[in-house]
Scaffold this motif. Structure first.
Motif, mmCIF file in Angstrom:
data_model
loop_
_atom_site.group_PDB
_atom_site.id
_atom_site.type_symbol
_atom_site.label_atom_id
_atom_site.label_comp_id
_atom_site.label_asym_id
_atom_site.label_seq_id
_atom_site.Cartn_x
_atom_site.Cartn_y
_atom_site.Cartn_z
ATOM 1 N N VAL A 141 0.854 -1.196 0.000
ATOM 2 C CA VAL A 141 0.000 0.000 0.000
ATOM 3 C C VAL A 141 0.882 1.235 0.000
ATOM 4 C CG1 VAL A 141 -1.773 1.292 1.223
ATOM 5 C CG2 VAL A 141 -1.827 -1.215 1.252
ATOM 6 N N LEU A 142 0.626 2.130 -0.946
ATOM 7 C CA LEU A 142 1.399 3.365 -1.059
ATOM 8 C C LEU A 142 0.491 4.565 -0.864
ATOM 9 C CD1 LEU A 142 3.688 2.625 -4.142
ATOM 10 C CD2 LEU A 142 4.393 2.773 -1.754
ATOM 11 N N THR A 143 0.917 5.485 -0.012
ATOM 12 C CA THR A 143 0.189 6.734 0.173
ATOM 13 C C THR A 143 0.677 7.753 -0.851
ATOM 14 O OG1 THR A 143 1.814 7.618 1.725
ATOM 15 C CG2 THR A 143 0.041 6.249 2.643
ATOM 16 N N PRO A 144 -0.098 8.802 -1.117
ATOM 17 C CA PRO A 144 0.359 9.830 -2.064
ATOM 18 C C PRO A 144 1.733 10.414 -1.719
ATOM 19 C CG PRO A 144 -1.977 10.083 -1.674
ATOM 20 C CD PRO A 144 -1.515 9.014 -0.725
ATOM 21 N N PRO A 145 2.036 10.722 -0.433
ATOM 22 C CA PRO A 145 3.394 11.216 -0.139
ATOM 23 C C PRO A 145 4.482 10.211 -0.498
ATOM 24 C CG PRO A 145 1.921 11.717 1.673
ATOM 25 C CD PRO A 145 1.173 10.793 0.763
ATOM 26 N N GLN A 146 4.203 8.921 -0.289
ATOM 27 C CA GLN A 146 5.188 7.907 -0.642
ATOM 28 C C GLN A 146 5.382 7.829 -2.152
ATOM 29 O OE1 GLN A 146 3.333 4.576 1.374
ATOM 30 N NE2 GLN A 146 4.888 4.588 2.990
ATOM 31 N N VAL A 147 4.289 7.942 -2.892
ATOM 32 C CA VAL A 147 4.401 7.970 -4.355
ATOM 33 C C VAL A 147 5.237 9.168 -4.790
ATOM 34 C CG1 VAL A 147 3.118 8.208 -6.518
ATOM 35 C CG2 VAL A 147 2.233 6.743 -4.701
ATOM 36 N N GLY A 148 5.036 10.300 -4.130
ATOM 37 C CA GLY A 148 5.820 11.487 -4.444
ATOM 38 C C GLY A 148 7.306 11.266 -4.202
ATOM 39 N N LEU A 149 7.642 10.599 -3.092
ATOM 40 C CA LEU A 149 9.051 10.308 -2.796
ATOM 41 C C LEU A 149 9.650 9.376 -3.846
ATOM 42 C CD1 LEU A 149 9.016 9.833 1.085
ATOM 43 C CD2 LEU A 149 10.158 11.656 -0.199
ATOM 44 N N LEU A 150 8.900 8.340 -4.200
ATOM 45 C CA LEU A 150 9.392 7.405 -5.213
ATOM 46 C C LEU A 150 9.554 8.105 -6.566
ATOM 47 C CD1 LEU A 150 7.330 4.182 -4.401
ATOM 48 C CD2 LEU A 150 9.711 4.675 -3.815
ATOM 49 N N ALA A 151 8.606 8.974 -6.905
ATOM 50 C CA ALA A 151 8.704 9.727 -8.157
ATOM 51 C C ALA A 151 9.948 10.612 -8.157
ATOM 52 C CB ALA A 151 7.451 10.566 -8.362
ATOM 53 N N ALA A 152 10.240 11.239 -7.006
ATOM 54 C CA ALA A 152 11.434 12.079 -6.910
ATOM 55 C C ALA A 152 12.700 11.256 -7.107
ATOM 56 C CB ALA A 152 11.464 12.785 -5.558
#
Length: 204
Positions: A141-152
């Motif tokens: 499960v990924l939260t939006p902030p985690q997706v943002g970190l992975l995208a960065a």
């Protein structure tokens, strides 16, 4: 998400991104033929496609993306056909010294972006990569902030990989001082593009 997890994801993605393949070959070929802007443009489209698939994976839709066989095949084949077409055009093009290009135009930048985007959206290996990596590294499960970190992390890694390929090809391009050298470089880059297009279709 702790720093160790991010570092593990970054290391895995770096190996994936830096591995020889059609994307990196195309970045080098387009930089040689049209300059660094063309290579970067293709890289931008490529990264956009990778990030779009990350969002799908995070939303639990990676399986859906994997099952969209027809749409993905159309995207992949269209991008491959464009690479082959531009490779043939480059092979047969009249050689022009880089210093003789005085109009400041950067041919095919939009097409380069769209090709990079289409090939990566149509790449069935990307959803599978995320399906294999994300649950084992960052959980199911990924939260939006985690997706943002992975995208960065993805953007940082791709900036490094794309930048290195563009820099190397740009330095090689500055050595093109005769029409004969330009013709050889055009044919080498054209051959690479045709090969990359064929590889996109053949390697699934």
């Amino acid at each position: 998400m702790d720093p160790t997890t991010l570092l593990a994801f970054a290391a895995a993605f770096l190996v994936f991104a830096a591995s020889p393949g059609p994307d990196n070959m195309t970045i080098v070929a387009r930089t040689l033929s049209h300059g660094p802007a063309a290579g970067i443009a293709y890289g931008l489209g490529m990264v956009a496609g990778i990030l779009a698939l990350l969002v799908l994976a995070a939303a639990g839709l990676a399986v859906v993306a994997r099952e969209m066989g027809t749409a993905m095949t159309v995207l992949r084949n269209a991008g491959a056909a464009y690479l082959v077409w531009t490779g043939i055009r480059l092979w047969t093009a009249e050689p022009v010294l880089p210093t003789a290009r005085t109009d400041g135009r950067r041919p095919g930048l939009a097409a380069s972006v769209l090709t990079g985007l289409a090939l990566n959206l149509g790449n069935p290996k990307m959803p599978l990569f995320y399906l294999a990596l994300l649950p084992n590294v960052v959980g199911t499960v990924l939260t939006p902030p985690q997706v943002g970190l992975l995208a960065a992390v993805i953007v940082a890694v791709e900036a490094l990989v794309i930048g290195a390929h563009v820099l190397l090809a740009g330095r090689l391009r500055r050595l093109l001082r005769t029409r004969a050298a330009v013709r050889r470089a055009n044919r080498a880059a054209g051959g690479v593009m045709v090969g990359a297009g064929v590889a996109v279709v053949a390697v699934r």
